[in-house]
Motif scaffolding. Structure first.
Motif, PDB file in Angstrom:
ATOM      1  N   LEU A  32      12.257  -3.060   7.429  1.00 53.46           N
ATOM      2  CA  LEU A  32      11.937  -2.318   6.268  1.00 53.46           C
ATOM      3  C   LEU A  32      12.933  -1.240   5.797  1.00 53.46           C
ATOM      4  O   LEU A  32      13.496  -0.454   6.603  1.00 53.46           O
ATOM      5  CB  LEU A  32      10.652  -1.512   6.710  1.00 53.46           C
ATOM      6  CG  LEU A  32       9.696  -2.170   6.834  1.00 53.46           C
ATOM      7  CD1 LEU A  32       8.338  -1.576   7.460  1.00 53.46           C
ATOM      8  CD2 LEU A  32       9.211  -3.263   5.795  1.00 53.46           C
ATOM      9  N   HIS A 292       2.203  -3.989   1.908  1.00 49.38           N
ATOM     10  CA  HIS A 292       3.177  -4.259   0.882  1.00 49.38           C
ATOM     11  C   HIS A 292       2.744  -5.359   0.021  1.00 49.38           C
ATOM     12  O   HIS A 292       1.615  -6.140   0.172  1.00 49.38           O
ATOM     13  CB  HIS A 292       4.374  -4.792   1.804  1.00 49.38           C
ATOM     14  CG  HIS A 292       4.902  -3.836   2.856  1.00 49.38           C
ATOM     15  ND1 HIS A 292       5.187  -2.280   2.248  1.00 49.38           N
ATOM     16  CD2 HIS A 292       5.062  -3.952   4.273  1.00 49.38           C
ATOM     17  CE1 HIS A 292       5.321  -1.775   3.666  1.00 49.38           C
ATOM     18  NE2 HIS A 292       5.474  -2.662   4.682  1.00 49.38           N
ATOM     19  N   VAL A 305       7.420 -11.536   1.238  1.00 45.31           N
ATOM     20  CA  VAL A 305       7.245 -10.093   1.145  1.00 45.31           C
ATOM     21  C   VAL A 305       8.131  -9.636   0.004  1.00 45.31           C
ATOM     22  O   VAL A 305       9.403 -10.096  -0.212  1.00 45.31           O
ATOM     23  CB  VAL A 305       7.371  -9.329   2.287  1.00 45.31           C
ATOM     24  CG1 VAL A 305       8.832  -9.412   2.729  1.00 45.31           C
ATOM     25  CG2 VAL A 305       6.822  -7.965   2.018  1.00 45.31           C
ATOM     26  N   PRO A 308       9.642  -4.290   0.426  1.00 42.54           N
ATOM     27  CA  PRO A 308       8.833  -3.356   1.296  1.00 42.54           C
ATOM     28  C   PRO A 308       9.497  -2.021   1.732  1.00 42.54           C
ATOM     29  O   PRO A 308      10.699  -2.044   1.644  1.00 42.54           O
ATOM     30  CB  PRO A 308       8.347  -4.106   2.561  1.00 42.54           C
ATOM     31  CG  PRO A 308       9.755  -5.183   2.492  1.00 42.54           C
ATOM     32  CD  PRO A 308      10.047  -5.730   1.282  1.00 42.54           C
TER      33      PRO A 308
END
Length: 351
Positions: A32, A292, A305, A308
């Motif tokens: 992250l 997310h 993802v 994020p």
């Protein structure tokens, strides 16, 4: 604080339930980045009628105590905040022609519907409904918007003119806690979630026939079934449910048959939304602790993802596919057998 209108029973406890991981679970552990303290407002780029419009989502990325609406491209580029005020914005929805974004905001102290131009990001308030408004969904022909009243005990789906905000229809369904309506691509049905009796921990997904007013319970399972979303061709629905102990994303046929899970993660996978070509589903999940945005194939594979950060990103919404509008037809014909001319006629038969 992120407002969860119409998600009765979707409590912090339920969201954080962590059951045993199922076989085949794909766990992603992205690194992250640091919190972004400022996200620039994007330079207005015309999207109506051409170009690739971005995904919309709501987030508290700027840590100002409210959620704003953001845009981002599927590859993670083009991130920008498109609302920036002291109010809370929620439920962003592209119009089918990509010319406007409908959303709700409590700018006046009560949640009402607003419209934003995709050309220049100018915003105007659409409704002044005495009971408030939430969960907007556009009609396929762009002329109307359906919503439910902010009051969690709402038993009606209201339909207003998309230009004036004036009520054109009301469907009383005698169910409590209506939430998250979604208009079918064919325009004849609206699906939504509602409480079963007075049980806040039991919600089903229902379909309302806009022609005859008939109502069908599509899920009829113990647990919280919510956030229904149509596939682009109208043949399937995806939705979130906690019937397995934690929130997962399911698909089913439009008539409620073949209810099938497509996510298998102990975290909460919620708020699914189909891409315009039907190949991808965007959703939000707290697999990394915070919520997310994620993308996956329509069968649940290839989970990724999307951008994020150390904040909650929710409610991803793909832009719709712009449908061509046929206004005229051409044909050949003539009075005599050996004479043919070209004609153009409006689809109404005039001109």
């Amino acid at each position: 604080t992120l407002l969860l209108n119409g998600c009765a029973g979707l409590t912090t406890t339920a969201l954080n339930q962590l059951g045993p991981a199922r076989e085949g679970t794909l766990v992603l552990e992205p690194t992250l980045p640091e919190v972004q303290t400022e996200v620039q407002t994007p330079t207005p780029t015309p999207t109506g009628g051409g170009g690739e419009a971005p995904l919309l989502f709501v987030s508290n990325r700027n840590q100002d105590g409210n959620t704003d609406i953001y845009q981002i491209n599927p590859d993670g580029s083009g991130l920008g905040r498109i609302t920036d005020d002291s109010a809370t914005e929620d439920y962003p929805r592209w119009s089918p022609d990509q010319r406007h974004i409908a959303f709700v905001s409590n700018q006046t102290g009560q949640y009402q519907l607003y419209l934003m131009s995709a050309e220049d990001y100018q915003v105007r308030q659409l409704t002044e409904h005495p009971a408030g408004a939430t969960g907007p969904t556009w009609s396929p022909d762009v002329t109307r918007i359906a919503f439910v009243e902010t009051d969690s005990a709402s038993e009606s789906i209201l339909i207003v003119d998309a230009e004036t905000g004036l009520e054109v229809n009301r469907h009383d369904v005698n169910l409590r806690g209506l939430a998250n309506p979604a208009w079918s691509p064919q325009g004849d049905v609206i699906v939504f979630s509602a409480m079963v009796g007075d049980q806040t921990d039991n919600r089903d997904i229902f379909s309302l026939d806009l022609g005859d007013g008939s109502l069908i319970n599509l899920t009829n399972q113990a647990g919280i079934d919510d956030r229904p979303d149509w596939s682009p061709d109208g043949s399937q629905l995806t939705f979130q449910t906690d019937r397995d102990g934690d929130f997962e994303i399911y698909t089913m046929r439009a008539n409620g048959a073949l209810q099938t899970p497509i996510t298998f993660d102990p975290a909460a996978d919620i708020e699914p939304h189909w891409s315009a070509d039907g190949s991808l589903i965007a959703f939000s999940s707290n697999r990394q602790g915070l919520f997310h945005l994620y993308l996956m194939s329509e069968n649940g594979s290839n989970v990724q993802v999307l951008a994020p950060v150390a904040s909650d990103d929710r409610q991803p919404r793909w832009p719709p596919k712009i449908r061509s509008k046929v206004e005229q037809l051409s044909f050949s014909g003539g009075i005599f057998e050996d004479t043919h001319n070209l004609f153009v006629v409006a689809v109404s038969g005039a001109q």
